[in-house]
Design an enzyme around this catalytic site. Structure first.
Site, PDB file in Angstrom:
ATOM      1  N   GLU A   1      -2.560  -9.051  70.080  1.00 19.23           N
ATOM      2  CA  GLU A   1      -3.506  -9.177  70.789  1.00 19.23           C
ATOM      3  C   GLU A   1      -4.084  -7.950  69.393  1.00 19.23           C
ATOM      4  O   GLU A   1      -3.700  -7.607  69.493  1.00 19.23           O
ATOM      5  CB  GLU A   1      -3.605  -8.895  72.365  1.00 19.23           C
ATOM      6  CG  GLU A   1      -4.739  -8.733  72.631  1.00 19.23           C
ATOM      7  CD  GLU A   1      -5.294  -9.229  72.766  1.00 19.23           C
ATOM      8  OE1 GLU A   1      -5.678 -10.131  71.576  1.00 19.23           O
ATOM      9  OE2 GLU A   1      -6.252 -10.373  73.624  1.00 19.23           O
TER      10      GLU A   1
ATOM     11  N   GLU B   1       3.202 -10.492  78.562  1.00 16.98           N
ATOM     12  CA  GLU B   1       2.633  -9.466  77.401  1.00 16.98           C
ATOM     13  C   GLU B   1       3.467  -8.284  77.720  1.00 16.98           C
ATOM     14  O   GLU B   1       4.069  -8.399  79.370  1.00 16.98           O
ATOM     15  CB  GLU B   1       0.906  -9.344  77.734  1.00 16.98           C
ATOM     16  CG  GLU B   1       0.875  -9.011  79.086  1.00 16.98           C
ATOM     17  CD  GLU B   1      -0.413  -9.110  79.203  1.00 16.98           C
ATOM     18  OE1 GLU B   1      -1.141  -8.164  79.935  1.00 16.98           O
ATOM     19  OE2 GLU B   1      -1.163 -10.245  78.929  1.00 16.98           O
TER      20      GLU B   1
ATOM     21  N   ASN C   1      -5.897 -14.941  68.753  1.00 15.73           N
ATOM     22  CA  ASN C   1      -6.168 -14.967  70.154  1.00 15.73           C
ATOM     23  C   ASN C   1      -7.929 -14.985  69.600  1.00 15.73           C
ATOM     24  O   ASN C   1      -8.954 -13.910  68.851  1.00 15.73           O
ATOM     25  CB  ASN C   1      -6.578 -14.240  71.099  1.00 15.73           C
ATOM     26  CG  ASN C   1      -7.645 -13.706  72.121  1.00 15.73           C
ATOM     27  OD1 ASN C   1      -8.400 -14.774  72.067  1.00 15.73           O
ATOM     28  ND2 ASN C   1      -7.358 -12.634  72.752  1.00 15.73           N
TER      29      ASN C   1
ATOM     30  N   HIS D   1       2.517 -16.993  78.188  1.00 13.20           N
ATOM     31  CA  HIS D   1       2.663 -16.370  77.384  1.00 13.20           C
ATOM     32  C   HIS D   1       3.033 -15.135  78.515  1.00 13.20           C
ATOM     33  O   HIS D   1       2.229 -14.745  79.785  1.00 13.20           O
ATOM     34  CB  HIS D   1       1.617 -15.657  76.186  1.00 13.20           C
ATOM     35  CG  HIS D   1       0.548 -15.335  76.889  1.00 13.20           C
ATOM     36  ND1 HIS D   1       0.063 -14.221  77.797  1.00 13.20           N
ATOM     37  CD2 HIS D   1      -0.244 -16.535  77.208  1.00 13.20           C
ATOM     38  CE1 HIS D   1      -1.077 -14.269  77.954  1.00 13.20           C
ATOM     39  NE2 HIS D   1      -1.663 -15.912  77.152  1.00 13.20           N
TER      40      HIS D   1
ATOM     41  N   ARG E   1       3.629 -11.836  74.552  1.00 11.16           N
ATOM     42  CA  ARG E   1       2.237 -11.373  73.796  1.00 11.16           C
ATOM     43  C   ARG E   1       2.548 -10.035  73.526  1.00 11.16           C
ATOM     44  O   ARG E   1       2.997  -9.302  74.837  1.00 11.16           O
ATOM     45  CB  ARG E   1       1.380 -11.530  74.708  1.00 11.16           C
ATOM     46  CG  ARG E   1      -0.396 -10.477  73.955  1.00 11.16           C
ATOM     47  CD  ARG E   1      -1.340 -10.889  75.306  1.00 11.16           C
ATOM     48  NE  ARG E   1      -2.099  -9.531  75.949  1.00 11.16           N
ATOM     49  CZ  ARG E   1      -2.751  -9.929  76.473  1.00 11.16           C
ATOM     50  NH1 ARG E   1      -3.430 -11.119  77.092  1.00 11.16           N
ATOM     51  NH2 ARG E   1      -3.924  -8.811  76.612  1.00 11.16           N
TER      52      ARG E   1
ATOM     53  N   ASP F   1      -1.878 -18.125  80.468  1.00 11.82           N
ATOM     54  CA  ASP F   1      -1.672 -16.998  80.455  1.00 11.82           C
ATOM     55  C   ASP F   1      -1.242 -16.458  82.155  1.00 11.82           C
ATOM     56  O   ASP F   1      -1.544 -16.422  83.174  1.00 11.82           O
ATOM     57  CB  ASP F   1      -2.423 -16.496  80.229  1.00 11.82           C
ATOM     58  CG  ASP F   1      -2.912 -14.598  80.114  1.00 11.82           C
ATOM     59  OD1 ASP F   1      -1.802 -13.941  80.829  1.00 11.82           O
ATOM     60  OD2 ASP F   1      -3.898 -13.991  80.392  1.00 11.82           O
TER      61      ASP F   1
ATOM     62  N   CYS G   1      -8.027  -6.070  80.324  1.00  9.14           N
ATOM     63  CA  CYS G   1      -8.303  -7.115  78.994  1.00  9.14           C
ATOM     64  C   CYS G   1      -7.365  -6.846  77.493  1.00  9.14           C
ATOM     65  O   CYS G   1      -8.278  -5.790  77.426  1.00  9.14           O
ATOM     66  CB  CYS G   1      -9.743  -7.987  79.410  1.00  9.14           C
ATOM     67  SG  CYS G   1     -10.654  -8.384  77.638  1.00  9.14           S
TER      68      CYS G   1
ATOM     69  N   TYR H   1      -5.783 -24.316  77.515  1.00 11.00           N
ATOM     70  CA  TYR H   1      -5.399 -23.169  77.188  1.00 11.00           C
ATOM     71  C   TYR H   1      -6.249 -22.171  78.659  1.00 11.00           C
ATOM     72  O   TYR H   1      -7.300 -22.451  79.231  1.00 11.00           O
ATOM     73  CB  TYR H   1      -5.349 -21.557  76.547  1.00 11.00           C
ATOM     74  CG  TYR H   1      -5.533 -20.312  76.421  1.00 11.00           C
ATOM     75  CD1 TYR H   1      -3.720 -20.113  76.375  1.00 11.00           C
ATOM     76  CD2 TYR H   1      -6.213 -19.677  76.667  1.00 11.00           C
ATOM     77  CE1 TYR H   1      -3.615 -18.756  76.741  1.00 11.00           C
ATOM     78  CE2 TYR H   1      -6.012 -18.490  76.936  1.00 11.00           C
ATOM     79  CZ  TYR H   1      -4.453 -17.995  77.600  1.00 11.00           C
ATOM     80  OH  TYR H   1      -4.555 -16.900  77.530  1.00 11.00           O
TER      81      TYR H   1
ATOM     82  N   ASP I   1       0.313 -13.276  82.750  1.00  9.73           N
ATOM     83  CA  ASP I   1      -0.138 -12.357  82.353  1.00  9.73           C
ATOM     84  C   ASP I   1       0.948 -10.946  82.036  1.00  9.73           C
ATOM     85  O   ASP I   1       2.050 -11.515  81.625  1.00  9.73           O
ATOM     86  CB  ASP I   1      -0.472 -11.454  84.421  1.00  9.73           C
ATOM     87  CG  ASP I   1      -2.467 -11.440  84.226  1.00  9.73           C
ATOM     88  OD1 ASP I   1      -2.451 -11.669  83.304  1.00  9.73           O
ATOM     89  OD2 ASP I   1      -3.060 -11.640  84.889  1.00  9.73           O
TER      90      ASP I   1
ATOM     91  N   ASP J   1     -10.180  -8.321  85.075  1.00  7.01           N
ATOM     92  CA  ASP J   1      -9.008  -8.841  84.590  1.00  7.01           C
ATOM     93  C   ASP J   1      -8.433  -7.879  84.619  1.00  7.01           C
ATOM     94  O   ASP J   1      -8.308  -7.444  83.284  1.00  7.01           O
ATOM     95  CB  ASP J   1      -8.977  -9.361  83.254  1.00  7.01           C
ATOM     96  CG  ASP J   1      -7.806  -9.452  82.688  1.00  7.01           C
ATOM     97  OD1 ASP J   1      -7.140 -10.376  83.268  1.00  7.01           O
ATOM     98  OD2 ASP J   1      -7.723  -9.837  81.334  1.00  7.01           O
TER      99      ASP J   1
END
Length: 308
Positions: A191, A118, A213, A116, A161, A89, A126, A48, A91, A62
């Protein structure tokens, strides 16, 4: 040597086969290609690549400052070094729906097995911090629809996500997840779930694999693989664990040098020269077509002699 022995297409097909409800597949996070063969050697199921970790490695928070080019390049470097599937990821998809489509193409080209996307407002933050803002369902589903339509390999995993749990509660997160699946998501990443019952509820509410996660210092308790698998979770990530472990060790060694004037007391905790050479397959490179490209491996993997 050089690259994995399996193709990106084979890795994607393999990922599809292993992601079943309750499988609890473990994907440690990594930020460096060097750790990819180590993760594979230890028997894990995949890799990952966290957006937060890539940002932190660049010395950034982040908050959506990294670019598609940076993420695709680094994730591709990591993916090429292991026969395991790698999930990245992405984003918020790095822009509007057309940008999301390009993101999928670039990640496919880089050899990733999936990603993924989101539903946070861009710039994001984050997932385990307070004060997150999410987009409406229409905007979130447009991102996923664009991603699903853009992929050229049907096995490239499009995971959605949702960060809605923190602001609006579990029921809202479940409803959002169902809408994302209807839009084409192959898997769901809810999440900041509070406890196992919430993972169970999410797994029961959608008919696609669900990710857990397990990040340190976050909103979720650090459940075991067995607990999460029993709740129906298909995939478990440990996104920042390797970075935190590495940076903790670096800091402790620097403290030792500063306090004692030498790193000698910390050497016993370091990876040896021999082990490092083994990970990078030094001997295979040495023996490859010796008539064209040849060199000696220093000390035949011993840790004696000159250090470097």
């Amino acid at each position: 040597m050089l690259y994995a022995t399996t193709t990106p297409e084979q890795k994607r097909a393999h990922l599809r086969r292993i992601l079943t409800p309750g499988a609890g597949r473990q994907f440690p996070g990594t930020f460096t290609p060097l750790s990819a063969p180590l993760i594979q050697e230890k028997g894990f199921d995949g890799l990952y690549v966290s957006g937060a970790v890539l940002a932190n490695e660049l010395g950034l928070p982040d908050i959506g400052l990294t670019t598609l080019t940076e993420v695709a390049h680094r994730a591709g470097q990591i993916a090429r070094m292991s026969d395991l599937p790698t999930i990245a990821d992405a984003d918020t998809g790095f822009g509007e729906p057309m940008n999301v489509a390009r993101t999928i193409h670039e990640l496919e080209n880089a050899g990733l097995a999936g990603c993924h996307i989101e539903d946070q407002v861009n710039p994001k933050r984050c997932g385990h911090l307070d004060g997150k803002a999410t987009v409406d369902t229409e905007t979130a589903t447009k991102r996923i629809r664009a991603a699903a339509q853009a992929r050229r390999d049907e096995n490239f995993l499009i995971m959605a996500r949702t960060d809605l749990r923190a602001a609006e509660g579990l029921d809202a997160a479940v409803e959002r997840a169902q809408a994302l699946v209807a839009a084409g998501a192959d898997a769901i990443f809810p999440e900041a779930m509070k406890d196992l019952s919430e993972f169970e509820a999410m797994c029961s509410a959608v008919d696609v694999p669900v990710l857990a996660n397990m990040t340190e210092f976050g909103k979720s308790e650090l459940f075991t693989r067995e607990q999460l698998a029993a709740a129906g979770v298909a995939l478990i990530i440990y996104p920042v664990t390797s970075l935190r472990s590495a940076m903790g060790a670096i800091e402790r060694t620097l403290d030792t040098i500063a306090a004692q004037g030498t790193q000698e007391p910390a050497v016993q905790e370091m990876m040896t020269r021999a082990r490092l050479y083994e990970l990078v397959d030094y001997e295979a490179y040495s023996s490859f077509d010796a008539g064209v490209f040849d060199f000696d491996v220093p000390e035949r993997f011993t840790d004696q002699g000159a250090q470097g």
